[in-house]
Structures are given as structure tokens and as C-alpha cells.
Write a protein that holds these residues in place. Sequence first.
Motif: not given
Length: 398
Positions: A49-63, A244-248
Motif C-alpha cells: 500500500c505504501r508503494k501505491i500511495f507513494q509514501t514512506s509513512g504508514p497506511v492503515v486498512i479498515y474493513p 486490532p480486530y478481525t480483518p477482511s
Amino acid sequence: MEARSSRHFLQIPGPSPVPDRVLRAIAMPVIDHRGPTFADLGKEVLEGCRKIFQTSGPVVIYPSSGTGAWEAAIANTLSAGDRVLMVETGHFATLWRQMAARWKVEVDFVPGDWRHGVPPEVVREKLQADRERAIKAVMVVHNETSTGVTSRIAEIRKAIDEAGHPALLMVDTISSLGSADYRHEDWGVDVTVSCSQKGLMLPPGLGFNAMSEKALKAGESNDLPRSYWDWRDMLKPNAQGFFPYTPSTNLLYGLKEAIAMLLEEGLDNVFARHQRLAAATRAAVEAWGLEVLCLDEREHSPVLTAVVMPEGHDADRFRKIVLENYDMSLGTGLAKLAGKVFRIGHLGETNELTLLGAISGVEMGLKDAGVPHKPGGVQAAMDSFHNQNLRAGDIRAA
């Protein structure tokens, strides 16, 4: 509607068609989301995801949907009573404004005509006038899905910097990520919002936030309540590939494959392909004698094209005829554009031949619906592809 033996043409601007590779990945067996196999998957998709967003910072993924990612961006950075600056670029900018208001955030909402993106000079003027630095964020929709208009994010960042203003820059890339050029880090974006079912070629169900250090810092002192959306709760287990909880789980398998497809093609090539498709679509619209909704050539969307119906003709009736006669779905007009425009999606797993099929369906539908137009849109799209290939040197003699 009678049964069809062939494929359905899904030409709406999202959800986009899901490639076979992604569908097969999603069909993997469900695994233990607390086990080592999942940890490897989690680390891989978060890094991808960092490569797609073009960032070296964090990306979080929510369901979640993209709407959930909108809410996460607000809840993690702002406080009740904070002021933010937004521009009325279309239906989705309006919805984001409404959400912010529900969180008791005060929105300075600059009126717009739904045919242009965010004017960078307006952002600069508004921020320069904010002597007390009360505006905490500038919130922009990159690609307005309801209108086919993009906003020039790099220029907006420049305008904020020229004003010397500390406001966060928050950008919705729900319909642009993976299809239109977007650079979270290079463009100085603080929070990027996105989702799975458009340029990432997945079914709905994943929401994303990419954030800067400045945005993370803002989250240390804001007072909006959050639990499900809390970045801090996500980032701690993410470091080990967990959630932290059940992901997709199975959507994450699909995300892994979608990221691989985008990187195999190369992001620059992906963006160029979408620009080619968009240019061919606009050539067809011009040949038909119809009007593209977007009025600024710099802001034409590579993701979709919104087409204005001639006076006295209903876009939804036209869409119904196209669906019934040719098994193709086109995007409807939303809110104040209802019945006035139809939208042709050309994003995700789409190439020249699939788009020409879609253009053919639109041209046949215009004739069937009795919509005044000139023939020749398909040929104009073909000529556009040919001319673009000539300029790029891509046509080779047999």
C-alpha cells in the motif's frame, strides 16, 4: 430483462470490474488472522500500500467502505468546533462536508458549479485571510466521481505553503487511487482517504488512510471520540502484520494480487493507460456533438467521463435503454445532476478494446433512445488511440 449469454459491461466509475487474478486470490481458504501466515500477508499488503500511495509513512486498512475511511480521517485529526475549508466540487465533496458537520466541525464551504475542481488561488486567499489560523484542515476530493473533474493537488499544496498556513491537507482519493497520478508524500498530503472497489480493482469492503507525521501529531491532542477508527490501535499491531480486530482476510489476499498487478504494469504506465482511455472517450463525446461536463482541460478525469444530455432528454431513460438493449451499466447522475448526465467509467481492468466496446454500446444506445447526436464516436475513439500510439512510437510495422 432477458438473460444474456455474454459478459456484462460494467462501465460505472466504481465498483469496477474485478480481474480474474484478484477473484482467484479472494477464493483462498480462510486462515487464522492471529497466526504467522496471516502476519506475512499483513506485512506484505501494508508495504504494498505504501508503494501505491507513494509514501514512506504508514497506511492503515479498515474493513470498511470509503465512507468509513472519511470518518477515520476526521476522527483522528480534528476536534469539535474546529474550522475546515472545503470546496463544492460535486456530490461527494458535499457528503464529506455533511459528515464533518455531524462531528460538530465548522465547515467553510466555498460554492462551486460542479464543473471545475478546487481553485488553488481560492485556497490561498482563504488561508491568507485566516489571520488567527483557525482553519485546521483543507479537505479536497481529488477525483470527483459525480462530475469527472479532478482537482490539482500539487497546486493546492503550493497554495497552502504560499499562505504560510499550518492547516492539514486531507485528500479523498476514493476514485483516483490506482488510476490517476497521486503522490501522497511528494505532494505534502497529510491524510489520504481511499477504498478498494475502484482503481484497486477489488470488491467493496476495504477503506484506507495514509497519514503524515503532522497528522499523527494532530491526533495526539484532538478530542473527537474514536474506537473502531483509532489510528493508534491500528498501528501497534500493524507493525507485526496484525490488526486490532478481525480483518477482511480474503479481501487482503485480493489486495495483495491487485497491488502485484499494478506494480507489474508500473504505476506510470497505469496512469498513462487511463489518460489514453479518457482522451479516447472525450474524442467520442465530441464526435457525437455532446458535451463533457468538465470545463477545464487541466482537470479532465482519467477515471470517468460525465456526459451532458441534450435539453429535453433524460439521462436515466437513456441508461435504461442501454442496459436493456446491450447489457451495459453506465453511471447515473447524482444529486443536482440526476437525469442530466450519464457517466462512462474507464478505470481499473480496462483497455482499448474493452473501452471501444463500451463506446459502441453508448453510440447504439443514443440512436435507440432518439438522443440527438452525430454518428462517428467509435471511429473518433479509434483515431484517438491510433494518433496517441503514433506519438508514442508504439505502432510497429508487420
